[in-house]
Design a protein around this motif. Structure first.
Motif, PDB file in Angstrom:
ATOM      1  N   ALA A   1      -1.122   3.498  -4.510  1.00  0.00           N
ATOM      2  CA  ALA A   1      -0.378   4.486  -4.048  1.00  0.00           C
ATOM      3  C   ALA A   1      -0.075   4.508  -2.436  1.00  0.00           C
ATOM      4  O   ALA A   1       0.841   4.899  -1.975  1.00  0.00           O
ATOM      5  CB  ALA A   1      -1.355   5.756  -4.128  1.00  0.00           C
ATOM      6  N   ALA A   2      -1.266   3.988  -1.754  1.00  0.00           N
ATOM      7  CA  ALA A   2      -1.041   4.190  -0.307  1.00  0.00           C
ATOM      8  C   ALA A   2       0.215   2.832   0.171  1.00  0.00           C
ATOM      9  O   ALA A   2       0.789   3.473   1.120  1.00  0.00           O
ATOM     10  CB  ALA A   2      -2.205   3.661   0.579  1.00  0.00           C
ATOM     11  N   ALA A   3       0.196   1.976  -0.540  1.00  0.00           N
ATOM     12  CA  ALA A   3       1.218   0.735  -0.369  1.00  0.00           C
ATOM     13  C   ALA A   3       2.641   1.367  -0.646  1.00  0.00           C
ATOM     14  O   ALA A   3       3.686   1.285   0.203  1.00  0.00           O
ATOM     15  CB  ALA A   3       0.817  -0.404  -1.117  1.00  0.00           C
ATOM     16  N   LEU A   4       2.726   2.247  -1.616  1.00  0.00           N
ATOM     17  CA  LEU A   4       3.943   2.750  -1.994  1.00  0.00           C
ATOM     18  C   LEU A   4       4.200   3.831  -1.064  1.00  0.00           C
ATOM     19  O   LEU A   4       5.767   3.844  -0.700  1.00  0.00           O
ATOM     20  CB  LEU A   4       3.877   3.332  -3.401  1.00  0.00           C
TER      21      LEU A   4
ATOM     22  N   HIS B   1       9.072  15.213  -4.154  1.00  0.00           N
ATOM     23  CA  HIS B   1       7.755  14.714  -5.191  1.00  0.00           C
ATOM     24  C   HIS B   1       8.683  13.505  -5.884  1.00  0.00           C
ATOM     25  O   HIS B   1       9.456  13.494  -6.405  1.00  0.00           O
ATOM     26  CB  HIS B   1       7.787  16.093  -6.034  1.00  0.00           C
ATOM     27  N   VAL B   2       7.494  12.700  -5.796  1.00  0.00           N
ATOM     28  CA  VAL B   2       7.922  11.232  -6.659  1.00  0.00           C
ATOM     29  C   VAL B   2       7.062  11.159  -7.729  1.00  0.00           C
ATOM     30  O   VAL B   2       5.498  10.984  -7.425  1.00  0.00           O
ATOM     31  CB  VAL B   2       7.811  10.112  -5.634  1.00  0.00           C
ATOM     32  N   VAL B   3       7.602  11.122  -9.111  1.00  0.00           N
ATOM     33  CA  VAL B   3       6.795  10.632 -10.027  1.00  0.00           C
ATOM     34  C   VAL B   3       6.612   9.092 -10.223  1.00  0.00           C
ATOM     35  O   VAL B   3       7.704   8.458  -9.995  1.00  0.00           O
ATOM     36  CB  VAL B   3       7.463  11.266 -11.314  1.00  0.00           C
ATOM     37  N   VAL B   4       5.683   8.765 -10.352  1.00  0.00           N
ATOM     38  CA  VAL B   4       5.317   7.330 -10.438  1.00  0.00           C
ATOM     39  C   VAL B   4       4.624   6.711 -11.855  1.00  0.00           C
ATOM     40  O   VAL B   4       4.058   7.518 -12.336  1.00  0.00           O
ATOM     41  CB  VAL B   4       4.468   6.598  -9.096  1.00  0.00           C
ATOM     42  N   ASP B   5       4.695   5.429 -11.909  1.00  0.00           N
ATOM     43  CA  ASP B   5       3.733   4.968 -13.271  1.00  0.00           C
ATOM     44  C   ASP B   5       2.446   4.981 -13.049  1.00  0.00           C
ATOM     45  O   ASP B   5       1.943   5.302 -11.790  1.00  0.00           O
ATOM     46  CB  ASP B   5       4.117   3.488 -13.387  1.00  0.00           C
ATOM     47  N   ALA B   6       1.658   5.092 -14.172  1.00  0.00           N
ATOM     48  CA  ALA B   6       0.131   5.673 -14.221  1.00  0.00           C
ATOM     49  C   ALA B   6      -0.499   4.209 -13.589  1.00  0.00           C
ATOM     50  O   ALA B   6      -1.485   4.013 -12.757  1.00  0.00           O
ATOM     51  CB  ALA B   6      -0.480   5.595 -15.465  1.00  0.00           C
ATOM     52  N   ASP B   7       0.307   3.098 -13.538  1.00  0.00           N
ATOM     53  CA  ASP B   7      -0.038   1.735 -13.111  1.00  0.00           C
ATOM     54  C   ASP B   7      -0.393   1.896 -11.481  1.00  0.00           C
ATOM     55  O   ASP B   7      -1.152   1.087 -11.093  1.00  0.00           O
ATOM     56  CB  ASP B   7       0.780   0.486 -13.400  1.00  0.00           C
ATOM     57  N   VAL B   8       0.550   2.523 -10.908  1.00  0.00           N
ATOM     58  CA  VAL B   8       0.238   2.659  -9.538  1.00  0.00           C
ATOM     59  C   VAL B   8      -0.933   3.144  -9.045  1.00  0.00           C
ATOM     60  O   VAL B   8      -1.318   2.801  -8.020  1.00  0.00           O
ATOM     61  CB  VAL B   8       1.636   3.715  -8.939  1.00  0.00           C
ATOM     62  N   PHE B   9      -1.449   4.295  -9.635  1.00  0.00           N
ATOM     63  CA  PHE B   9      -2.713   4.596  -9.421  1.00  0.00           C
ATOM     64  C   PHE B   9      -3.806   4.051 -10.021  1.00  0.00           C
ATOM     65  O   PHE B   9      -4.956   3.790  -9.364  1.00  0.00           O
ATOM     66  CB  PHE B   9      -2.969   6.183  -9.850  1.00  0.00           C
ATOM     67  N   ALA B  10      -3.742   3.436 -11.004  1.00  0.00           N
ATOM     68  CA  ALA B  10      -4.737   2.562 -11.591  1.00  0.00           C
ATOM     69  C   ALA B  10      -5.081   1.259 -10.713  1.00  0.00           C
ATOM     70  O   ALA B  10      -6.252   0.760 -10.772  1.00  0.00           O
ATOM     71  CB  ALA B  10      -4.328   2.082 -13.130  1.00  0.00           C
ATOM     72  N   ARG B  11      -3.936   0.602 -10.231  1.00  0.00           N
ATOM     73  CA  ARG B  11      -4.146  -0.423  -9.324  1.00  0.00           C
ATOM     74  C   ARG B  11      -4.228  -0.121  -7.830  1.00  0.00           C
ATOM     75  O   ARG B  11      -4.067  -1.208  -6.973  1.00  0.00           O
ATOM     76  CB  ARG B  11      -2.895  -1.416  -9.566  1.00  0.00           C
ATOM     77  N   ASP B  12      -4.337   0.971  -7.539  1.00  0.00           N
ATOM     78  CA  ASP B  12      -4.481   1.583  -6.197  1.00  0.00           C
ATOM     79  C   ASP B  12      -3.579   1.039  -5.300  1.00  0.00           C
ATOM     80  O   ASP B  12      -3.763   0.666  -4.135  1.00  0.00           O
ATOM     81  CB  ASP B  12      -6.107   0.976  -5.612  1.00  0.00           C
TER      82      ASP B  12
END
Length: 303
Positions: A267-270, A254-265
């Motif tokens: 997620a798929a690249a990460l 399980h990987v916790v990420v910055d909200a910015d990752v979802f806001a800027r879409d």
């Protein structure tokens, strides 16, 4: 420019070469068991056990080559690779039991010499057959083992048995030329010593796989550090690493990420970056990540 590609029978595919080597090894295994009964040689029986190890290894290698291309289904969602592990478990138990029987019998023959008459010349003939068969198998696999790790494992097994056949051949020569019977018991003990570490190592590996321990050489802290080094990753938890069978590691986290990752879409690249990282740096082809926004809580979460 010289062409060093294998020609003739050695040019066959890995599965074909493994099948030929298995046929040779299994045939010699039967010949050695019959020879052990007819000559009274314990060393031949011990070497037959060594050949049994090679036969099992070649069978596993063939299964691996076939299973690799077999897709998973709704019942076997990970495929059928775990069957190799159960086969290896049976193999290891049989080998350890066989070595114990051979060791007890060898010590008995050394303590009470003369009660078993070993036929030196027939023993020499059977040992020579085993030596030649192993040499042929080694030759067949020599080219393919440079490019296939699966064939490489089988090649090393056959190489070990070649040494065992050489030990039996020397013992047979000693008995034939001098009549010194203890040479047979000493040779059988030497072969048992060769088999036991391999059997114990195999059993330990089976226990590691069935116990879902992380593969040897895999350092979870290093993997966690690589994941935390990815841009946008805040934390990682619920990290699990295990393997279906040798060379088939599985990873989840399980990987916790910055909200910015979802806001800027992003997620798929990460996700693609993390999977590539595990594949390239840790040789983990099957990885699953659950991306979570910072502050996300799970009712059943455990760090």
């Amino acid at each position: 420019m010289h062409d060093h590609a294998p020609r003739g029978i050695r040019a066959g595919g890995p599965r074909r070469l493994l099948a030929i080597s298995l046929a040779l090894t299994a045939t010699v295994l039967v010949v050695q068991v019959i020879g052990a009964v007819l000559t009274g040689s314990l060393a031949l029986l011990a070497d037959a056990g060594h050949m049994f190890t090679d036969s099992s290894a070649l069978v596993v290698a063939l299964i691996a080559a076939s299973v690799a291309a077999r897709p998973a289904d709704d019942r076997q969602t990970y495929g059928y690779q775990r069957a190799e592990v159960f086969g290896a478990l049976v193999n290891a138990v049989i080998l350890i039991a066989l070595c114990a029987v051979i060791a007890v019998e060898a010590v008995r023959r050394l303590v009470e010499p003369g009660w078993v008459e070993v036929q030196g010349l027939p023993m020499l003939v059977v040992a020579a057959i085993g030596l030649v068969a192993n040499a042929v198998s080694l030759y067949l696999l020599s080219a393919a083992q440079r490019t296939s790790i699966n064939v490489r494992g089988a090649y090393l097994e056959v190489l070990g048995d070649l040494v065992g056949s050489g030990v039996v051949l020397v013992a047979a020569l000693v008995i034939w030329l001098t009549g010194w019977m203890p040479a047979d018991a000493i040779a059988s003990l030497a072969i048992a010593v060769l088999i036991v570490p391999r059997a114990v190592s195999l059993l330990r590996e089976v226990i590691d796989v069935l116990g879902e321990r992380a593969p040897r050489g895999t350092r979870v802290p290093d993997i966690r550090a690589h994941i935390l080094g990815a841009h946008g990753v805040v934390d990682v938890h619920d990290v699990h690493v295990w393997q279906l069978t040798r060379g088939a590691p599985v990873f989840t986290a399980h990987v916790v990420v910055d909200a910015d990752v979802f806001a800027r879409d992003r997620a798929a690249a990460l996700l693609s970056e993390l999977q590539s990282c595990l594949s390239e740096h840790f040789d983990v082809a099957h990885s699953t990540f659950q991306l979570e926004p910072a502050g996300h809580l799970e009712h059943d979460a455990h760090a």
